[in-house]
Scaffold this motif. Structure first.
Motif, short mmCIF file in Angstrom:
data_model
loop_
_atom_site.label_atom_id
_atom_site.label_comp_id
_atom_site.label_asym_id
_atom_site.label_seq_id
_atom_site.Cartn_x
_atom_site.Cartn_y
_atom_site.Cartn_z
N VAL A 99 0.88 -1.30 0.13
CA VAL A 99 -0.07 0.02 -0.11
C VAL A 99 0.89 1.16 -0.07
N GLU A 100 1.87 1.15 0.82
CA GLU A 100 2.87 2.61 1.01
C GLU A 100 4.28 2.06 1.49
N GLU A 101 5.24 2.86 1.14
CA GLU A 101 6.66 2.64 1.82
C GLU A 101 6.85 3.99 2.54
N ILE A 102 7.16 3.67 3.57
CA ILE A 102 7.78 4.81 4.45
C ILE A 102 9.15 4.70 4.81
N SER A 103 9.78 5.79 4.19
CA SER A 103 11.20 6.03 4.36
C SER A 103 11.73 7.08 5.50
N LEU A 104 12.61 6.34 6.19
CA LEU A 104 13.07 7.10 7.42
C LEU A 104 14.54 7.55 7.22
N GLN A 105 14.95 7.73 5.87
CA GLN A 105 16.39 8.12 5.62
C GLN A 105 16.47 9.51 6.20
N MET A 106 15.32 10.37 6.21
CA MET A 106 15.64 11.78 6.60
C MET A 106 15.99 11.83 8.30
N VAL A 107 15.63 10.57 9.02
CA VAL A 107 15.93 10.68 10.51
C VAL A 107 17.44 10.22 10.66
N HIS A 108 17.76 9.10 9.85
CA HIS A 108 18.89 8.50 10.06
C HIS A 108 19.03 7.62 8.69
N GLN A 109 20.40 7.90 8.09
CA GLN A 109 20.49 7.02 6.86
C GLN A 109 20.51 5.47 7.17
N SER A 110 20.98 5.22 8.33
CA SER A 110 21.23 3.40 8.45
C SER A 110 19.69 2.93 8.90
N LEU A 111 18.71 3.78 8.94
CA LEU A 111 17.23 3.24 9.27
C LEU A 111 16.80 2.50 8.07
N TYR A 133 -7.88 -1.45 8.73
CA TYR A 133 -7.81 -0.49 7.71
C TYR A 133 -7.04 0.75 7.82
N SER A 134 -6.41 0.87 8.84
CA SER A 134 -5.52 2.09 9.17
C SER A 134 -4.48 1.78 10.36
N VAL A 135 -3.21 2.20 9.99
CA VAL A 135 -2.18 2.05 10.86
C VAL A 135 -1.29 2.72 10.80
N CYS A 136 -0.79 3.46 12.13
CA CYS A 136 -0.34 4.86 12.52
C CYS A 136 1.17 4.52 12.90
N LEU A 137 2.18 4.76 12.43
CA LEU A 137 3.66 4.69 12.72
C LEU A 137 4.27 5.75 13.46
N HIS A 138 4.60 5.66 14.86
CA HIS A 138 5.19 6.51 15.57
C HIS A 138 6.69 6.14 15.72
N GLU A 152 0.43 7.98 9.01
CA GLU A 152 -0.87 7.27 9.14
C GLU A 152 -1.01 6.73 7.35
N VAL A 153 -1.47 5.68 7.57
CA VAL A 153 -1.61 4.88 6.04
C VAL A 153 -2.78 4.25 6.40
N LYS A 154 -3.80 4.74 5.59
CA LYS A 154 -5.23 3.96 5.62
C LYS A 154 -6.07 3.65 4.27
N ILE A 155 -6.67 2.73 4.22
CA ILE A 155 -7.54 2.36 3.18
C ILE A 155 -8.97 2.20 3.34
#
Length: 752
Positions: A466-478, A711-716, A724-727
């Motif tokens: 459904v969606e990719e969540i990239s955390l490269q902005m936080v830390h490149q190793s994530l 139908y919805s997940v929220c990543l903290h 938040e990703v929802k369908i």
């Protein structure tokens, strides 16, 4: 004068036999839609004995392949006229009930109209000959029995329950008296003969005569059994066979001078074409788009879902096949009835054409197998996956068989199979064709995408990223997080099978996010129940970097909040509109009775002392005050629906449940809590009584699908990332959907 009776649609011949046993002096002719004596015996195990006694003991002629709506074409030319024609529980099947109740009723109204029209031609005296039909429940109203009778010049002279001795109306010959349009009580029959004594071997099994199937029948003690068309192969339960409140309706002609055939005397049906007002069937008033469709309707006015006879025009076998909704046109229930029934008949015509004219390209054959005697009278969806049947090399599950048939890849005797419920016979040839070629199925070109591959690793089983969540902005190793949707039946965690969500996700991201990279690691952060559809979160990275990625993720304290949408029984409290918190009880973790655990493990599971009995009556704590979602759930009511049908009030609520509960049985836990609170999830398998109280249309649409999903997940991620990703939730979880569906059936509904 001896009464001549013709019974129609007597599947296993038990009604005809019981009638003759009770009244031996009648002149009886029995008929059935089944095409032959051999087919009858295969369908009904008790039919052979009934047939033998009817013919050898009582001398009753038996006619096969008799269509109640086309008696002039399917009865033998030597058949004479009858004083009474009888038809018990006419029914075409429920395949259209899920499309529209109006369409379902229209089909059966057409059946009644054509039955009456056809039967009138075989009455000895059209001024006093009688036609009988037995219906149950609300069928007389929903199928518009009165209108069907009036259209054919029939007057109702008697209606009696099936428990009433039938000699009270069977030998009635008096004319009905009308006063101001009302039908007066029928006069008592004169010299009605008493029924013959009941012999010891007459009574049928108790379940057919004690009212377990909804109604008792007077002839049950003489051996009458109410059976479904599928006979011994019918796999439903007693509720599916119920004939509650069955009534015998007896009609008499009131206009002897009317031309009953409605044709030109030479069998020309063109008299039914009313071109001034379109192409309308004068018998049932169904309108069609063109003359060809109308003539096809007149050739086959009422096609049952289970076809048990052969098409006399072509000689091609239609065999016994349940036609499921997948083979029907997708219809909007709000459309006009005439358009629905026209499309239905067009669909039937197309199905018949496919049966008779479908061709098999031998060059596409993947594998072929012949049905042995031990597999005779089995359903194709069961047969294809049996280890000792050749097609099981490619078809290992029922779903694969259903998909293959829906895509036109399975043929029976060179003709494309229409439904996975089709019954196959000994010596039938079952063929599976290649999946790499487009095939013609039901008049459409479809591209085969069934997962019957040479390697199971190419199966995705409806899962998608459904969606990719990239955390490269936080830390490149994530690493990367991906949110994946899974349907019901997919296990989330595990590498033991290529069909787990973990392995499917690995294949998906390998082609989409990590092109050219071979070593991909995929870790499930969600553990959604196998029986629940919804969104799951995975951590994906190269295998070399996964250990470092896991350390980084743990240091950033990643939390995932799941939001479930569910449809529950009942009207929830008003305070739920603003939201309430429910503390998770300790006893929601299931411990199997046979599971052997050490004391330490048992303590961890129950979070209590060993030997402490689980308190099933533990009180559920509800509070409007905010609680930690790691050990609680937050419930909010979103919408509601109420209906009143025959004084039975049905209330449903759509609610949203939020939690960070990390167990793999989170949906099981939520369902447990809602049951304890008195608002179980619709189709919860522990709440069958509530499901049985739903309107019939709801039950037909819901089937066995539980109405809850994530139908919805929220990543903290600490205070850095909040994503938040929802369908869109499935429509069956929405009260608004049921409000719209039930509004088409005339139910009254209110909205909160």
């Amino acid at each position: 004068m001896v009464l001549r009776i013709l019974t129609i649609g007597d599947g296993d011949l038990s009604f005809s036999l019981a009638l003759k046993r009770a009244y031996p002096h009648i002149d009886l002719t029995a008929s059935t839609l089944v095409e032959s004596s051999a087919e009858l015996t295969r369908t009904y195990s008790n039919a052979a004995v009934n047939e033998t006694e009817l013919q050898n003991t009582w001398g009753v002629p038996i006619l096969f392949n008799v269509d109640a709506t086309r008696l002039d074409k399917t009865l033998e030319s030597s058949c004479s006229k009858y004083g009474l024609i009888m038809f018990n529980h006419p029914h075409l099947g429920d395949s259209t009930l899920g499309i529209s109740e109006k369409l379902h009723a229209q089909r059966h109204y057409s059946l009644l109209c054509h039955y009456f029209h056809s039967a009138k031609k075989f009455l000895t005296d059209q001024s006093c000959g009688r036609i009988h039909v037995c219906l149950c429940g609300t069928q007389p109203t929903t199928w518009n029995l009165d209108m069907a009778a009036k259209r054919n010049g029939l007057n109702l002279i008697s209606q009696e329950g099936t428990e009433t001795p039938i000699e009270s109306w069977l030998f009635h010959t008096g004319k009905v008296i009308q006063d101001g349009g009302l039908i007066s009580p029928s006069p008592e029959p004169e010299h009605a003969p008493a029924p013959a004594p009941v012999q010891k071997h007459y009574p049928c099994p108790r379940r057919y005569r004690n009212g377990k199937l909804g109604s008792k029948h007077y002839l049950g003690k003489y051996g009458y059994r109410h059976r479904r068309t599928g006979g011994d192969l019918f796999c439903g339960n007693d509720n599916d066979m119920s004939v509650h409140q069955s009534i015998n309706y007896i009609f008499e002609c009131h206009d002897a001078e009317r031309d009953l055939a409605d044709d030109d005397g030479n069998g020309n049906e063109d008299a039914h074409l009313m071109e001034a007002n379109g192409f309308v069937c004068e018998i049932c008033e169904i309108e069609f788009d063109d003359e060809w469709l109308l003539k096809r309707h007149l050739d086959y006015p009422a096609v049952p879902d289970i076809l048990t006879s052969r098409c006399s025009e072509t000689g091609k076998s239609l065999s016994s096949c349940d036609r499921s909704q997948s083979s029907l046109p997708s219809k909007d229930p709000s459309r006009e009835d005439t358009e629905d029934i026209t499309t239905w008949n067009s669909s039937c015509d197309q199905i018949h054409n496919d049966c008779h004219h479908g061709s098999l390209d031998r060059s596409l054959i993947l594998i072929e197998g012949k049905v042995d005697g031990k597999f005779d009278s089995t359903r194709i969806k069961w047969l294809c996956r049996q280890k000792d049947f050749s097609l099981s090399k490619y078809i290992t599950s029922k779903k694969q068989c259903v998909d293959a048939i829906s895509q036109g890849r399975i043929y029976v005797n060179g003709v494309v199979a229409l439904d996975s419920g089709r019954i196959v016979r000994e010596d039938d040839v079952i063929t599976l064709i290649d999946a790499t070629t487009s095939h013609h199925h039901h008049g459409e070109q479809i591209k085969s995408a069934l997962s019957i591959p040479t390697s199971a690793a190419t199966e995705n089983l409806g899962c998608r990223v459904v969606e990719e969540i990239s955390l490269q902005m936080v830390h490149q190793s994530l690493p990367r997080f991906v949110v994946v949707y899974k349907p019901v039946g997919i296990r989330v965690v595990g590498s033991f099978s290529p069909q787990t969500l973990e392995m499917i996700t690995k294949r998906l991201v390998k082609g989409q996010l990590f092109a050219g990279m071979e070593n991909i690691s995929c870790t499930a952060l969600s553990k959604l129940d196998t029986g629940c559809a919804g969104l799951c979160v995975f951590l994906v990275d190269s295998k070399e970097d996964m250990k470092e990625s896991n350390v980084q993720v743990e240091s950033y304290d990643v939390q995932i909040t799941y939001k479930f949408t569910a449809l529950v029984y009942g009207r929830v409290p008003e305070e739920w509109r603003h939201g309430v918190y429910v503390k998770l009880p300790r006893n929601t973790a299931r411990v199997w009775k046979r599971q052997k655990l050490h004391d330490k493990d048992l303590n961890e599971v129950l979070d209590c002392d060993v030997g402490k009995v689980i308190d099933n009556d533990e009180k559920i704590e509800i509070t409007p005050q905010a609680l930690d979602l790691d050990s609680s759930i937050f419930i909010m009511s979103k919408d509601s629906y109420s209906s009143c049908d025959n004084n039975d009030i049905t209330s449903l609520d759509t609610i949203e449940i939020s939690s960070r509960y990390g167990s793999g049985k989170v949906v099981n836990t939520i369902s447990f809590i809602l049951r304890k609170m008195g608002y179980p999830v619709v189709n919860d398998r522990f709440c069958k009584r509530e499901f049985a109280m739903l309107p019939r249309r709801m039950r037909n649409i819901l089937k066995q699908k539980i109405c809850i999903g994530c139908y919805s997940v929220c990543l903290h991620l600490q205070n850095i990332v909040h994503k938040e990703v929802k369908i869109e939730p499935h429509r069956r979880t929405q009260a608004s959907f049921w409000r719209q569906v039930m509004s088409n059936t005339g139910d009254s509904s209110v909205q909160k």
